[in-house]
Scaffold this active site. Structure first.
Site, PDB file in Angstrom:
ATOM      1  N   LYS A 294       2.112  -1.221   9.126  1.00  0.00           N
ATOM      2  CA  LYS A 294       3.363  -0.629   8.644  1.00  0.00           C
ATOM      3  C   LYS A 294       4.422  -0.794   9.706  1.00  0.00           C
ATOM      4  O   LYS A 294       4.173  -0.625  10.910  1.00  0.00           O
ATOM      5  CB  LYS A 294       3.141   0.859   8.364  1.00  0.00           C
ATOM      6  CG  LYS A 294       4.421   1.668   8.162  1.00  0.00           C
ATOM      7  CD  LYS A 294       4.832   2.396   9.436  1.00  0.00           C
ATOM      8  CE  LYS A 294       6.197   3.053   9.318  1.00  0.00           C
ATOM      9  NZ  LYS A 294       6.641   3.666  10.589  1.00  0.00           N
ATOM     10  N   SER A 295       5.630  -1.125   9.286  1.00  0.00           N
ATOM     11  CA  SER A 295       6.781  -1.032  10.177  1.00  0.00           C
ATOM     12  C   SER A 295       8.026  -0.832   9.340  1.00  0.00           C
ATOM     13  O   SER A 295       8.108  -1.313   8.217  1.00  0.00           O
ATOM     14  CB  SER A 295       6.920  -2.289  11.043  1.00  0.00           C
ATOM     15  OG  SER A 295       8.073  -2.144  11.866  1.00  0.00           O
TER      16      SER A 295
ATOM     17  N   ARG B 223       9.677  -6.568  13.246  1.00  0.00           N
ATOM     18  CA  ARG B 223       8.247  -6.271  13.399  1.00  0.00           C
ATOM     19  C   ARG B 223       7.494  -6.530  12.092  1.00  0.00           C
ATOM     20  O   ARG B 223       6.349  -6.977  12.101  1.00  0.00           O
ATOM     21  CB  ARG B 223       8.050  -4.831  13.880  1.00  0.00           C
ATOM     22  CG  ARG B 223       8.489  -4.639  15.327  1.00  0.00           C
ATOM     23  CD  ARG B 223       7.944  -3.358  15.933  1.00  0.00           C
ATOM     24  NE  ARG B 223       8.629  -2.159  15.485  1.00  0.00           N
ATOM     25  CZ  ARG B 223       9.749  -1.681  16.007  1.00  0.00           C
ATOM     26  NH1 ARG B 223      10.340  -2.307  17.008  1.00  0.00           N
ATOM     27  NH2 ARG B 223      10.287  -0.570  15.545  1.00  0.00           N
TER      28      ARG B 223
ATOM     29  N   LYS C 122      -2.603   5.680  -4.387  1.00  0.00           N
ATOM     30  CA  LYS C 122      -3.723   6.608  -4.154  1.00  0.00           C
ATOM     31  C   LYS C 122      -3.417   7.948  -4.793  1.00  0.00           C
ATOM     32  O   LYS C 122      -2.261   8.366  -4.840  1.00  0.00           O
ATOM     33  CB  LYS C 122      -3.936   6.818  -2.646  1.00  0.00           C
ATOM     34  CG  LYS C 122      -3.859   5.556  -1.826  1.00  0.00           C
ATOM     35  CD  LYS C 122      -4.185   5.775  -0.363  1.00  0.00           C
ATOM     36  CE  LYS C 122      -3.799   4.559   0.465  1.00  0.00           C
ATOM     37  NZ  LYS C 122      -2.372   4.489   0.807  1.00  0.00           N
TER      38      LYS C 122
ATOM     39  N   ILE D 143      -3.351  -3.350   6.940  1.00  0.00           N
ATOM     40  CA  ILE D 143      -2.076  -3.048   6.268  1.00  0.00           C
ATOM     41  C   ILE D 143      -1.068  -2.491   7.274  1.00  0.00           C
ATOM     42  O   ILE D 143      -0.680  -1.320   7.197  1.00  0.00           O
ATOM     43  CB  ILE D 143      -2.305  -2.073   5.086  1.00  0.00           C
ATOM     44  CG1 ILE D 143      -3.220  -0.898   5.470  1.00  0.00           C
ATOM     45  CG2 ILE D 143      -2.895  -2.818   3.903  1.00  0.00           C
ATOM     46  CD1 ILE D 143      -3.361   0.161   4.363  1.00  0.00           C
TER      47      ILE D 143
ATOM     48  N   ASP E 226       0.845  -1.197   0.000  1.00  0.00           N
ATOM     49  CA  ASP E 226       0.000   0.000   0.000  1.00  0.00           C
ATOM     50  C   ASP E 226       0.881   1.249   0.000  1.00  0.00           C
ATOM     51  O   ASP E 226       1.634   1.474   0.948  1.00  0.00           O
ATOM     52  CB  ASP E 226      -0.898   0.017   1.246  1.00  0.00           C
ATOM     53  CG  ASP E 226      -1.842   1.205   1.242  1.00  0.00           C
ATOM     54  OD1 ASP E 226      -2.927   1.091   0.641  1.00  0.00           O
ATOM     55  OD2 ASP E 226      -1.487   2.265   1.810  1.00  0.00           O
TER      56      ASP E 226
ATOM     57  N   LEU F 285      -2.443   0.088  14.459  1.00  0.00           N
ATOM     58  CA  LEU F 285      -1.510  -0.040  15.587  1.00  0.00           C
ATOM     59  C   LEU F 285      -1.279   1.291  16.283  1.00  0.00           C
ATOM     60  O   LEU F 285      -0.409   1.403  17.146  1.00  0.00           O
ATOM     61  CB  LEU F 285      -0.178  -0.637  15.078  1.00  0.00           C
ATOM     62  CG  LEU F 285      -0.319  -1.909  14.237  1.00  0.00           C
ATOM     63  CD1 LEU F 285       1.051  -2.425  13.793  1.00  0.00           C
ATOM     64  CD2 LEU F 285      -1.083  -2.993  14.993  1.00  0.00           C
TER      65      LEU F 285
ATOM     66  N   SER G 240       7.016 -10.263  12.203  1.00  0.00           N
ATOM     67  CA  SER G 240       6.142 -10.692  13.297  1.00  0.00           C
ATOM     68  C   SER G 240       4.676 -10.284  13.061  1.00  0.00           C
ATOM     69  O   SER G 240       3.747 -11.047  13.337  1.00  0.00           O
ATOM     70  CB  SER G 240       6.711 -10.110  14.597  1.00  0.00           C
ATOM     71  OG  SER G 240       5.726  -9.878  15.514  1.00  0.00           O
ATOM     72  N   ASN G 241       4.460  -9.087  12.492  1.00  0.00           N
ATOM     73  CA  ASN G 241       3.082  -8.624  12.271  1.00  0.00           C
ATOM     74  C   ASN G 241       2.327  -9.521  11.289  1.00  0.00           C
ATOM     75  O   ASN G 241       1.098  -9.576  11.311  1.00  0.00           O
ATOM     76  CB  ASN G 241       3.081  -7.180  11.738  1.00  0.00           C
ATOM     77  CG  ASN G 241       3.527  -6.177  12.784  1.00  0.00           C
ATOM     78  OD1 ASN G 241       3.603  -6.495  13.971  1.00  0.00           O
ATOM     79  ND2 ASN G 241       3.849  -4.959  12.355  1.00  0.00           N
TER      80      ASN G 241
HETATM   81  N1  LIG Z   1      -5.695   6.300   3.439  1.00  0.00           N
HETATM   82  C1  LIG Z   1      -5.183   7.030   4.392  1.00  0.00           C
HETATM   83  O1  LIG Z   1      -5.553   8.213   4.602  1.00  0.00           O
HETATM   84  C2  LIG Z   1      -4.130   6.426   5.284  1.00  0.00           C
HETATM   85  C3  LIG Z   1      -3.765   7.082   6.477  1.00  0.00           C
HETATM   86  C4  LIG Z   1      -2.803   6.472   7.284  1.00  0.00           C
HETATM   87  C5  LIG Z   1      -2.234   5.266   6.900  1.00  0.00           C
HETATM   88  N2  LIG Z   1      -2.583   4.669   5.717  1.00  0.00           N
HETATM   89  C6  LIG Z   1      -1.967   3.396   5.266  1.00  0.00           C
HETATM   90  O2  LIG Z   1      -2.090   2.448   6.322  1.00  0.00           O
HETATM   91  C7  LIG Z   1      -0.803   1.973   6.689  1.00  0.00           C
HETATM   92  C8  LIG Z   1      -0.786   1.623   8.168  1.00  0.00           C
HETATM   93  O3  LIG Z   1      -1.065   2.749   8.977  1.00  0.00           O
HETATM   94  P1  LIG Z   1       0.078   3.561   9.776  1.00  0.00           P
HETATM   95  O4  LIG Z   1       1.277   3.736   8.949  1.00  0.00           O
HETATM   96  O5  LIG Z   1      -0.617   4.741  10.330  1.00  0.00           O
HETATM   97  O6  LIG Z   1       0.562   2.650  10.915  1.00  0.00           O
HETATM   98  P2  LIG Z   1       0.276   1.338  11.770  1.00  0.00           P
HETATM   99  O7  LIG Z   1       0.345   0.154  10.889  1.00  0.00           O
HETATM  100  O8  LIG Z   1      -0.918   1.556  12.602  1.00  0.00           O
HETATM  101  O9  LIG Z   1       1.599   1.382  12.664  1.00  0.00           O
HETATM  102  C9  LIG Z   1       1.876   2.487  13.513  1.00  0.00           C
HETATM  103  C10 LIG Z   1       3.239   2.398  14.109  1.00  0.00           C
HETATM  104  O10 LIG Z   1       3.332   1.213  14.894  1.00  0.00           O
HETATM  105  C11 LIG Z   1       4.667   0.753  14.893  1.00  0.00           C
HETATM  106  N3  LIG Z   1       4.639  -0.712  14.887  1.00  0.00           N
HETATM  107  C12 LIG Z   1       4.439  -1.545  13.829  1.00  0.00           C
HETATM  108  N4  LIG Z   1       4.445  -2.824  14.227  1.00  0.00           N
HETATM  109  C13 LIG Z   1       4.658  -2.823  15.570  1.00  0.00           C
HETATM  110  C14 LIG Z   1       4.768  -3.836  16.544  1.00  0.00           C
HETATM  111  N5  LIG Z   1       4.657  -5.128  16.223  1.00  0.00           N
HETATM  112  N6  LIG Z   1       4.973  -3.463  17.836  1.00  0.00           N
HETATM  113  C15 LIG Z   1       5.093  -2.147  18.164  1.00  0.00           C
HETATM  114  N7  LIG Z   1       5.007  -1.142  17.284  1.00  0.00           N
HETATM  115  C16 LIG Z   1       4.777  -1.463  15.983  1.00  0.00           C
HETATM  116  C17 LIG Z   1       5.308   1.258  13.642  1.00  0.00           C
HETATM  117  O11 LIG Z   1       6.596   1.809  13.968  1.00  0.00           O
HETATM  118  P3  LIG Z   1       7.934   1.132  13.383  1.00  0.00           P
HETATM  119  O12 LIG Z   1       7.965   1.476  11.931  1.00  0.00           O
HETATM  120  O13 LIG Z   1       9.031   1.790  14.172  1.00  0.00           O
HETATM  121  O14 LIG Z   1       7.841  -0.356  13.628  1.00  0.00           O
HETATM  122  C18 LIG Z   1       4.354   2.305  13.081  1.00  0.00           C
HETATM  123  O15 LIG Z   1       4.955   3.557  12.914  1.00  0.00           O
HETATM  124  C19 LIG Z   1       0.102   3.145   6.279  1.00  0.00           C
HETATM  125  O16 LIG Z   1       1.472   2.800   6.271  1.00  0.00           O
HETATM  126  C20 LIG Z   1      -0.475   3.507   4.963  1.00  0.00           C
HETATM  127  O17 LIG Z   1      -0.049   2.594   3.962  1.00  0.00           O
HETATM  128  C21 LIG Z   1      -3.541   5.230   4.916  1.00  0.00           C
END
Ligand SMILES: NC(=O)c1ccc[n+]([C@@H]2O[C@H](COP(=O)([O-])OP(=O)(O)OC[C@H]3O[C@@H](n4cnc5c(N)ncnc54)[C@H](OP(=O)(O)O)[C@@H]3O)[C@@H](O)[C@H]2O)c1
Length: 268
Positions: A233-234, A239, A83, A231, A53, A194, A242-243
């Site tokens: 992200k890390s 991680r 997007k 989806i 993504d 997350l 593991s995710n």
């Molecule tokens: N459409 C939209 O408007 C929109 C908005 C936001 C996001 N998104 C999409 O959705 C994806 C996911 O959302 P998100 O990036 O906000 O983040 P997320 O997947 O909710 O993750 C948030 C944070 O958690 C940490 N993390 C990941 N795995 C972990 C674990 N096992 N234990 C502890 N911490 C962990 C990550 O830091 P580390 O990198 O340091 O591990 C990351 O910065 C985005 O990357 C993007 O592709 C779309």
């Protein structure tokens, strides 16, 4: 989870309007840039993710494309989403062509309007329908739309978004939102699962501890059992692996009820 262990990655998918299968688990790439984005993408694909993504505004499509190329995984085995910001006016198709060039592909599997624009988005949605007709995007969808915005673009064109990507986690669970998507035939894809305190929430950490899993794995598994796309992200290789390592356990009915109960409408 150590570096040399192969994660047990689920292959659950949902069928989109085109008939294509969208893997329920994908790799999020927001805020990962430069060589880190290339490495993270390649790490995710090596771990078994088959869905990426990205977005024009993430400014990492080139690096994600390089990671895909370097991974050695065939393009046709990976579901790629990007997007388009809503302010591209008549330039939407040019924006998609730039994305394709950067990603190193002749089509994306899913192209999303990233968020609702100031107007009614109908002209932009018509450009999306054209992109699908021209084979530049296999499926088209939206992000951050509410039900009335879904209806507006659908009624204006006769083409419903295949997917709506919205913020989603146990703390945001709302059965009415799930039903609003299901009844319209729009696949619900969650993001930022997350964030917002989910990883530290005591109900989630208690379930994780009892099952010998991480809170992130419990949250990913919860999405899969609801048939909702997730989806995570890390930028960290352990991680990332593991995710995705969530095929070897399942949440009980009681666990699902407890997690659903964390949503804002649970006590109504
Ligand atoms: N459409 C939209 O408007 C929109 C908005 C936001 C996001 N998104 C999409 O959705 C994806 C996911 O959302 P998100 O990036 O906000 O983040 P997320 O997947 O909710 O993750 C948030 C944070 O958690 C940490 N993390 C990941 N795995 C972990 C674990 N096992 N234990 C502890 N911490 C962990 C990550 O830091 P580390 O990198 O340091 O591990 C990351 O910065 C985005 O990357 C993007 O592709 C779309």
């Amino acid at each position: 989870m150590t570096d040399d262990t192969t994660p047990n990655v689920p292959d659950d998918s949902v069928s989109l309007s085109s008939g294509a299968a969208m893997p329920l688990l994908g790799f999020g790439t927001w805020q990962i840039k430069g060589s880190e984005a290339t490495d993270a993408t390649a790490t995710a694909l090596a771990a078994g993710y088959r869905h990426l993504d990205t977005a024009t505004v993430y400014r990492n499509e080139g690096e994600v494309g390089r990671g895909l190329a370097q991974s050695g995984v065939a393009r046709e085995d990976v579901f790629v989403t990007t997007k388009c910001p809503p302010d591209r006016g008549g330039q939407a198709l040019d924006t998609l062509k730039e994305s394709l060039e950067l990603l190193g592909t002749d089509h994306v599997d899913l192209w999303l309007i990233h968020w609702p624009g100031d107007g009614d988005d109908v002209d932009l949605w018509k450009a999306f329908v054209r992109a699908r007709e021209e084979g530049l995007a296999t499926d088209i969808g939206v992000s951050n739309f509410d039900a009335s915005q879904l209806d507006r673009v659908t009624e204006a064109t006769g083409a419903a978004p295949a997917v709506n990507q919205i913020e989603w986690s146990p703390l945001l669970y709302d059965a009415e939102v799930v039903e609003a998507h299901r009844s319209r035939g729009v696949v619900l894809e969650g993001y930022s699962a997350l964030r917002g305190g989910t990883l530290e929430h005591p109900v989630i950490t208690d379930i994780a501890e009892r099952l010998g899993r991480t809170p992130a794995q419990v949250i990913v598994r919860w999405h899969l059992q609801h048939g909702i796309v997730v989806i995570p992200k890390s930028r960290n290789a352990d991680r990332i692996r593991s995710n995705a390592d969530v095929d070897g356990f399942s949440l009980s009915g009681d666990d699902l009820v407890a997690l659903d109960g964390l949503g804002p409408r649970a006590d109504r």
